[in-house]
Design a protein around this motif. Structure first.
Motif, PDB file in Angstrom:
ATOM      1  N   TYR A  88      27.879  12.391  -3.788  1.00 45.75           N
ATOM      2  CA  TYR A  88      27.085  11.302  -4.050  1.00 45.75           C
ATOM      3  C   TYR A  88      26.122  11.055  -2.900  1.00 45.75           C
ATOM      4  O   TYR A  88      24.970  10.948  -2.972  1.00 45.75           O
ATOM      5  CB  TYR A  88      28.212  10.055  -4.337  1.00 45.75           C
ATOM      6  CG  TYR A  88      28.722  10.005  -5.754  1.00 45.75           C
ATOM      7  CD1 TYR A  88      28.072  10.236  -6.784  1.00 45.75           C
ATOM      8  CD2 TYR A  88      29.988   9.730  -5.756  1.00 45.75           C
ATOM      9  CE1 TYR A  88      28.693  10.174  -7.971  1.00 45.75           C
ATOM     10  CE2 TYR A  88      30.575   9.580  -7.016  1.00 45.75           C
ATOM     11  CZ  TYR A  88      29.732   9.873  -8.161  1.00 45.75           C
ATOM     12  OH  TYR A  88      30.400  10.085  -9.184  1.00 45.75           O
ATOM     13  N   LYS A  89      26.620  11.453  -1.740  1.00 43.88           N
ATOM     14  CA  LYS A  89      25.537  11.344  -0.586  1.00 43.88           C
ATOM     15  C   LYS A  89      24.340  12.251  -0.883  1.00 43.88           C
ATOM     16  O   LYS A  89      23.301  11.946  -0.357  1.00 43.88           O
ATOM     17  CB  LYS A  89      26.461  11.502   0.828  1.00 43.88           C
ATOM     18  CG  LYS A  89      27.215  10.599   1.228  1.00 43.88           C
ATOM     19  CD  LYS A  89      27.676  10.817   2.667  1.00 43.88           C
ATOM     20  CE  LYS A  89      28.423   9.825   3.295  1.00 43.88           C
ATOM     21  NZ  LYS A  89      29.168  10.150   4.574  1.00 43.88           N
ATOM     22  N   ALA A  90      24.671  13.536  -1.339  1.00 40.98           N
ATOM     23  CA  ALA A  90      23.685  14.532  -1.445  1.00 40.98           C
ATOM     24  C   ALA A  90      22.874  14.135  -2.784  1.00 40.98           C
ATOM     25  O   ALA A  90      21.802  14.166  -2.585  1.00 40.98           O
ATOM     26  CB  ALA A  90      24.368  15.830  -1.976  1.00 40.98           C
ATOM     27  N   VAL A  91      23.326  13.467  -3.592  1.00 39.26           N
ATOM     28  CA  VAL A  91      22.574  12.929  -4.756  1.00 39.26           C
ATOM     29  C   VAL A  91      21.637  11.925  -4.340  1.00 39.26           C
ATOM     30  O   VAL A  91      20.538  11.768  -4.564  1.00 39.26           O
ATOM     31  CB  VAL A  91      23.571  12.359  -5.924  1.00 39.26           C
ATOM     32  CG1 VAL A  91      22.646  11.715  -6.735  1.00 39.26           C
ATOM     33  CG2 VAL A  91      24.338  13.537  -6.748  1.00 39.26           C
ATOM     34  N   GLU A  92      22.286  11.031  -3.425  1.00 40.54           N
ATOM     35  CA  GLU A  92      21.438   9.896  -2.821  1.00 40.54           C
ATOM     36  C   GLU A  92      20.285  10.387  -2.172  1.00 40.54           C
ATOM     37  O   GLU A  92      19.305   9.727  -2.269  1.00 40.54           O
ATOM     38  CB  GLU A  92      22.330   8.908  -1.964  1.00 40.54           C
ATOM     39  CG  GLU A  92      21.797   7.722  -1.504  1.00 40.54           C
ATOM     40  CD  GLU A  92      22.706   6.844  -0.976  1.00 40.54           C
ATOM     41  OE1 GLU A  92      22.503   5.468  -0.953  1.00 40.54           O
ATOM     42  OE2 GLU A  92      23.613   7.358  -0.309  1.00 40.54           O
ATOM     43  N   SER A  93      20.260  11.524  -1.364  1.00 36.08           N
ATOM     44  CA  SER A  93      19.336  12.018  -0.422  1.00 36.08           C
ATOM     45  C   SER A  93      18.550  12.894  -1.306  1.00 36.08           C
ATOM     46  O   SER A  93      17.136  12.811  -0.607  1.00 36.08           O
ATOM     47  CB  SER A  93      19.988  12.857   0.685  1.00 36.08           C
ATOM     48  OG  SER A  93      20.445  14.114   0.182  1.00 36.08           O
ATOM     49  N   ILE A  94      18.767  13.342  -2.157  1.00 31.57           N
ATOM     50  CA  ILE A  94      17.607  14.382  -3.015  1.00 31.57           C
ATOM     51  C   ILE A  94      17.239  14.048  -4.070  1.00 31.57           C
ATOM     52  O   ILE A  94      16.071  14.263  -4.551  1.00 31.57           O
ATOM     53  CB  ILE A  94      18.354  15.810  -3.571  1.00 31.57           C
ATOM     54  CG1 ILE A  94      19.587  15.435  -4.647  1.00 31.57           C
ATOM     55  CG2 ILE A  94      19.131  16.377  -2.178  1.00 31.57           C
ATOM     56  CD1 ILE A  94      20.332  16.728  -4.740  1.00 31.57           C
TER      57      ILE A  94
END
Length: 397
Positions: free
Chosen positions: A232-238
């Protein structure tokens, strides 16, 4: 327990909707009527992943450097990645015959999808587009990808990293793969993976598309092993780096079901398939760049430049910039055009460059470094060089 699960799911859904709202939502700029013979299947989702070759973050002036159709088939529990060769010669609606990667530069994702549908009869439901910069961010968001890299590929990876670093404003060698790396399994950072996926000098474009699918597969393996917080952190950043016509609600649905999709059988394919294609040299619509790499500037004068010494930026100036580690000008400042052929002019300044090259280590790669960023824009690059086997000729070779 059911209430707790419902609250948890509601929280995840709310988080996803808030995060997805940051995506660069771009519906088709133009519409078209899908032909009746284009194949679609209810329940199967086909998403076209587009990697563009823009060197400027956020620029729309680009061609599709990578095209991969991701097909999600819940009935057969398959996740299929199909690469489309960028040099495939097709009919682009409204523009005639050309290589398929021209479609994106002519009419964006809508025209590219229409071109795929009308030539391959495969229905595309959605697209998602990233450029070089967002590709790097996606890979880095998951901590890189682990891939088997051959020793011969290292120099090409580093060459593409140097180009990426130049347009990013960082030191040329920042993030290089160790040049002494003997080959084997290695975890690549975002820009290292970008360099790997762009290699076309080892093997051919078929090998290049295989490398692109290898990176995608390695990324999916990373996602499979990541915990929910990391994902979810990755999704939020990309997500802000991705342009797509997938609506917020559909994107949320895809992400919620991604846990299931990642357990499907992964299948790789390529279009055209073996045995269904042949090489051809097409006379029309070919892009040619001529480089006058002779201090007598004969080619330049033949192209109508009466006084080469008066030209503001020549190949001699570009070489001096490289020698003195100065910033390179934009191609629009030094590329001229005559009778449908682009050319870089020369001048007597090249004589001074010739003298300096003899004292520089690695000078034989300097011209290649200047032309590297232009390779993807042309079908042919012709270098006119002096007849003697001096430093300029060695650089041209």
């Amino acid at each position: 327990i059911l209430i707790i699960m419902a609250v948890a799911l509601a929280g995840v859904y709310a988080f996803l909707r808030t995060t997805i709202a940051q995506t660069n939502y771009k519906p088709y700029e133009t519409s078209y009527e899908r032909q009746a013979d284009v194949l679609t299947q209810k329940g199967v989702t086909n998403i076209l992943l587009i990697g563009t070759d823009t060197r400027v973050a956020g620029s729309n002036d680009a061609r599709s450097d990578a095209m991969i159709v991701v097909s999600i088939n819940p009935y057969k529990r398959k996740f299929v990645m199909t690469s489309i060769m960028r040099d495939s010669y097709v009919t682009i609606p409204g523009y005639g015959e050309n290589r398929i990667n021209e479609a994106y530069s002519r009419g964006g994702a809508a025209l590219l999808i229409q071109t795929i549908e009308e030539n391959y009869k495969l229905g595309i439901d959605y697209y998602a587009q990233v450029d070089f910069f967002s590709f790097v961010d996606v890979i880095d968001a998951f901590g890189g990808v682990t891939i088997n890299v051959e020793q011969a590929e290292v120099q090409w990876i580093n060459g593409y990293i140097a180009e990426y670093n130049q347009v990013s404003g960082v030191a040329d060698r920042d993030g290089f793969v160790d040049e002494q790396f003997a080959g084997g399994q290695i975890t690549l950072t975002g820009k290292q993976a970008l360099g790997y996926a762009r290699i076309r000098k080892i093997g051919n474009d078929f090998a290049r598309t295989q490398r692109q699918r290898t990176v995608m597969n390695a990324l999916l393996e990373k996602v499979k092993k990541a915990n929910v917080v990391t994902i979810y952190k990755a999704v939020e950043s990309i997500l802000p780096d991705i342009s797509t016509n997938i609506s917020d609600s559909k994107m949320c649905s895809l992400l919620m079901q991604s846990v299931l999709y990642l357990n499907y059988d992964m299948v790789q394919a390529r279009v055209p398939a073996d045995g269904t294609w042949s090489n051809a040299i097409m006379g029309a619509n070919q892009e040619v760049l001529a480089v006058d790499f002779d201090s007598q500037a004969n080619l330049t004068t033949c192209f109508g430049v009466e006084d080469p010494a008066a030209v503001a930026v020549t190949i001699g100036h570009l070489m001096m910039n490289r020698l003195e580690d100065e910033e390179m000008p934009d191609p629009s400042e030094f590329i001229r055009s005559r009778n449908g052929v682009d050319f870089i002019p020369s001048s007597m300044m090249l004589s001074a460059v010739d003298s300096k090259l003899r004292m520089e280590m690695g000078s034989e790669k300097m011209l290649a470094g200047i032309l590297e960023s232009l390779r993807g824009l042309y079908d042919y690059i012709i270098v006119d060089t002096c007849p003697s086997l001096g430093t300029l000729t060695i650089s041209a070779l």
